[in-house]
Design a protein around this motif. Structure first.
Motif, mmCIF file in Angstrom:
data_model
loop_
_atom_site.group_PDB
_atom_site.id
_atom_site.type_symbol
_atom_site.label_atom_id
_atom_site.label_comp_id
_atom_site.label_asym_id
_atom_site.label_seq_id
_atom_site.Cartn_x
_atom_site.Cartn_y
_atom_site.Cartn_z
ATOM 1 N N ARG A 288 40.888 41.639 37.764
ATOM 2 C CA ARG A 288 41.481 40.315 37.611
ATOM 3 C C ARG A 288 40.906 39.370 38.651
ATOM 4 N NH1 ARG A 288 47.737 41.639 39.539
ATOM 5 N NH2 ARG A 288 47.277 41.987 41.770
ATOM 6 N N GLN A 289 40.938 38.096 38.296
ATOM 7 C CA GLN A 289 40.468 37.050 39.207
ATOM 8 C C GLN A 289 41.470 35.914 39.188
ATOM 9 O OE1 GLN A 289 36.424 35.797 38.602
ATOM 10 N NE2 GLN A 289 36.307 34.872 40.630
ATOM 11 N N GLY A 290 42.178 35.764 40.303
ATOM 12 C CA GLY A 290 43.148 34.693 40.420
ATOM 13 C C GLY A 290 42.498 33.398 40.868
ATOM 14 N N PRO A 291 43.227 32.290 40.808
ATOM 15 C CA PRO A 291 42.682 30.990 41.206
ATOM 16 C C PRO A 291 42.171 31.014 42.649
ATOM 17 C CG PRO A 291 44.814 30.744 40.124
ATOM 18 C CD PRO A 291 44.629 32.195 40.348
ATOM 19 N N GLY A 292 40.919 30.681 42.842
ATOM 20 C CA GLY A 292 40.348 30.616 44.178
ATOM 21 C C GLY A 292 40.134 31.973 44.827
ATOM 22 N N LYS A 293 40.223 33.035 44.040
ATOM 23 C CA LYS A 293 40.070 34.377 44.597
ATOM 24 C C LYS A 293 38.866 35.090 43.991
ATOM 25 C CE LYS A 293 45.043 35.003 45.302
ATOM 26 N NZ LYS A 293 46.222 35.880 45.004
ATOM 27 N N GLU A 294 38.445 36.129 44.660
ATOM 28 C CA GLU A 294 37.385 36.966 44.112
ATOM 29 C C GLU A 294 37.969 37.938 43.088
ATOM 30 O OE1 GLU A 294 34.414 37.086 48.018
ATOM 31 O OE2 GLU A 294 35.336 38.912 47.269
ATOM 32 N N ARG A 295 37.091 38.411 42.218
ATOM 33 C CA ARG A 295 37.519 39.406 41.234
ATOM 34 C C ARG A 295 37.935 40.684 41.967
ATOM 35 N NH1 ARG A 295 34.115 40.102 35.769
ATOM 36 N NH2 ARG A 295 34.333 37.830 36.031
ATOM 37 N N GLU A 296 39.073 41.250 41.560
ATOM 38 C CA GLU A 296 39.564 42.447 42.227
ATOM 39 C C GLU A 296 39.916 43.535 41.224
ATOM 40 O OE1 GLU A 296 43.268 42.011 44.299
ATOM 41 O OE2 GLU A 296 44.292 41.097 42.598
ATOM 42 N N PHE A 297 39.795 44.760 41.685
ATOM 43 C CA PHE A 297 40.128 45.925 40.878
ATOM 44 C C PHE A 297 41.630 45.997 40.651
ATOM 45 C CE2 PHE A 297 40.122 50.132 39.278
ATOM 46 C CZ PHE A 297 41.112 50.849 39.943
ATOM 47 N N VAL A 298 42.028 46.376 39.439
ATOM 48 C CA VAL A 298 43.443 46.542 39.121
ATOM 49 C C VAL A 298 43.738 48.001 38.780
ATOM 50 C CG1 VAL A 298 45.308 45.920 37.539
ATOM 51 C CG2 VAL A 298 43.663 44.182 38.284
ATOM 52 N N ALA A 299 43.014 48.549 37.807
ATOM 53 C CA ALA A 299 43.290 49.909 37.349
ATOM 54 C C ALA A 299 42.083 50.459 36.619
ATOM 55 C CB ALA A 299 44.508 49.932 36.425
ATOM 56 N N GLY B 63 41.806 61.332 31.120
ATOM 57 C CA GLY B 63 42.932 60.445 31.360
ATOM 58 C C GLY B 63 43.370 60.271 32.788
ATOM 59 N N THR B 64 42.530 60.621 33.739
ATOM 60 C CA THR B 64 42.897 60.375 35.142
ATOM 61 C C THR B 64 42.942 58.872 35.380
ATOM 62 O OG1 THR B 64 41.807 62.422 35.790
ATOM 63 C CG2 THR B 64 42.306 60.837 37.530
ATOM 64 N N THR B 65 43.989 58.420 36.051
ATOM 65 C CA THR B 65 44.164 56.984 36.272
ATOM 66 C C THR B 65 44.153 56.637 37.752
ATOM 67 O OG1 THR B 65 46.567 57.239 36.194
ATOM 68 C CG2 THR B 65 45.449 56.682 34.133
ATOM 69 N N TYR B 66 43.773 55.395 38.021
ATOM 70 C CA TYR B 66 43.688 54.883 39.383
ATOM 71 C C TYR B 66 44.246 53.463 39.375
ATOM 72 C CZ TYR B 66 40.089 58.511 39.176
ATOM 73 O OH TYR B 66 39.404 59.684 38.951
ATOM 74 N N TYR B 67 44.945 53.104 40.448
ATOM 75 C CA TYR B 67 45.543 51.775 40.537
ATOM 76 C C TYR B 67 45.356 51.192 41.926
ATOM 77 C CZ TYR B 67 48.018 53.251 36.316
ATOM 78 O OH TYR B 67 48.330 53.696 35.064
ATOM 79 N N THR B 68 45.230 49.890 41.984
ATOM 80 C CA THR B 68 45.321 49.242 43.266
ATOM 81 C C THR B 68 46.771 49.280 43.723
ATOM 82 O OG1 THR B 68 44.632 47.281 44.500
ATOM 83 C CG2 THR B 68 45.720 46.899 42.388
#
Length: 124
Positions: free
Chosen positions: A38-49, A57-62
């Motif tokens: 995701r990339q919020g206003p004025g922010k860099e793109r960041e990892f979510v999941a 099916g192994t999952t990872y989350y911020t």
């Protein structure tokens, strides 16, 4: 070549839920690790999941979304999902899905293909 199309974004009040979908073209969807950024206003793109390839099916989350967001995939439908619950105003961003052939799954360079993004806006 993989094409990714996200949908499901929108405007929601804080505490609400949304489910994002990402449909992939091609017959090799299951062979790709998949992720949401995701990339919020004025922010860099960041990892979510992220979720591993095949049916492992192994999952990872911020950390900021753990316990609130759930990533899943349906390989038969070539579709990736992100269920987002207990949304907060700080979750407001453009959300992108991505497909990776084998790099790290928690950073953008680990992915080879990207969707165009879907806007999520959470009002307070």
């Amino acid at each position: 070549q993989v094409q990714l199309v996200e949908s499901g974004g929108g405007l929601v009040q804080a505490g609400g839920s949304l489910r994002l979908s990402c449909v992939a073209s091609g017959r090799t969807f299951s062979s790709y690790a998949m992720g949401w950024f995701r990339q919020g206003p004025g922010k860099e793109r960041e990892f979510v999941a992220a979720i591993s390839r095949w049916s492992i099916g192994t999952t990872y989350y911020t950390n900021s979304v753990k316990g609130r967001f759930t990533i899943s995939r349906d390989n038969a439908k070539n579709t990736l999902y992100l269920q987002m619950n207990s949304l907060k105003p700080e979750d407001t961003a453009v959300y992108y899905c991505a497909a990776g052939a084998g790099g790290r799954t928690d950073v953008a360079p680990g992915y080879d293909y990207w969707g165009q993004g879907t806007q999520v806006t959470v009002s307070s």
